[in-house]
Design a protein around this motif. Structure first.
Motif: not given
Length: 182
Positions: A78-86
């Motif tokens: 969950i955290p990396p899936c939010i951070i990567l597109p940003i």
């Protein structure tokens, strides 16, 4: 893992040209220092992984009150899936609008951090899922990861000339979203 490879391999193309030519005028030494953002992202991902890659799935197991399921490992994504597109969006916008290089450094950190947070989770999940064939599963994942990472380099120049540098990275962020969102 292909996006960090693409980002790292194109750093010189975007950062070394002079400011008049649309670049940042980095010297080779400055470019080498810029790659420290990747190393800091790697170190932070390792520290996070050592601290939480087992604790979070075990917490999910206790909370649900069920026996262990391999899918519980995916709670860590969950955290990396939010951070990567940003991070990809900030990197593309930074290059498109020639923002300060520290915005690019922050985005580079986010790209490397999120990609290297996802990698061990995916490996663990696949190895646990294909428990009787771990070597074959690992080889398949490595082949997929390396081939797409290397192929992306050949697509970058054509994509950049077709849509511009900002949309090239922005499209990467948009392509990552459907894969990341369950």
């Amino acid at each position: 893992m292909g996006l960090p490879i693409m980002q790292a391999s194109t750093l010189a193309v975007f950062l070394e040209p002079p400011v008049e030519a649309g670049g940042y005028g980095f010297s080779p030494l400055q470019l080498a220092f810029f790659t420290l953002t990747a190393w800091i992202g790697i170190i932070c991902a390792q520290l996070w992984g050592c601290s939480f890659n087992d604790k979070i799935p075990l917490w999910v197991t206790r909370r649900r009150g069920r026996p262990w399921h391999t899918e519980y490992r995916l709670a860590n994504t969950i955290p990396p899936c939010i951070i990567l597109p940003i991070g990809l969006g900030i990197y593309g916008a930074g290059l498109e609008f020639h923002l300060h290089f520290m915005m690019l450094a922050r985005a580079s950190f986010m790209i490397w951090l999120s990609a290297l947070l996802l990698l061990p989770i995916c490996y663990n999940y696949i190895i646990e899922y294909f428990l009787h064939n771990p070597v074959e599963a690992s080889m398949a994942l490595n082949s997929y990861r390396v081939s797409l990472g290397l192929l992306s380099i050949f697509v970058v120049t054509h994509r950049k000339s077709a849509v511009g540098v900002g949309w090239m990275w922005g499209m990467g962020a948009l392509f990552v979203l459907p894969v990341d969102v369950p």
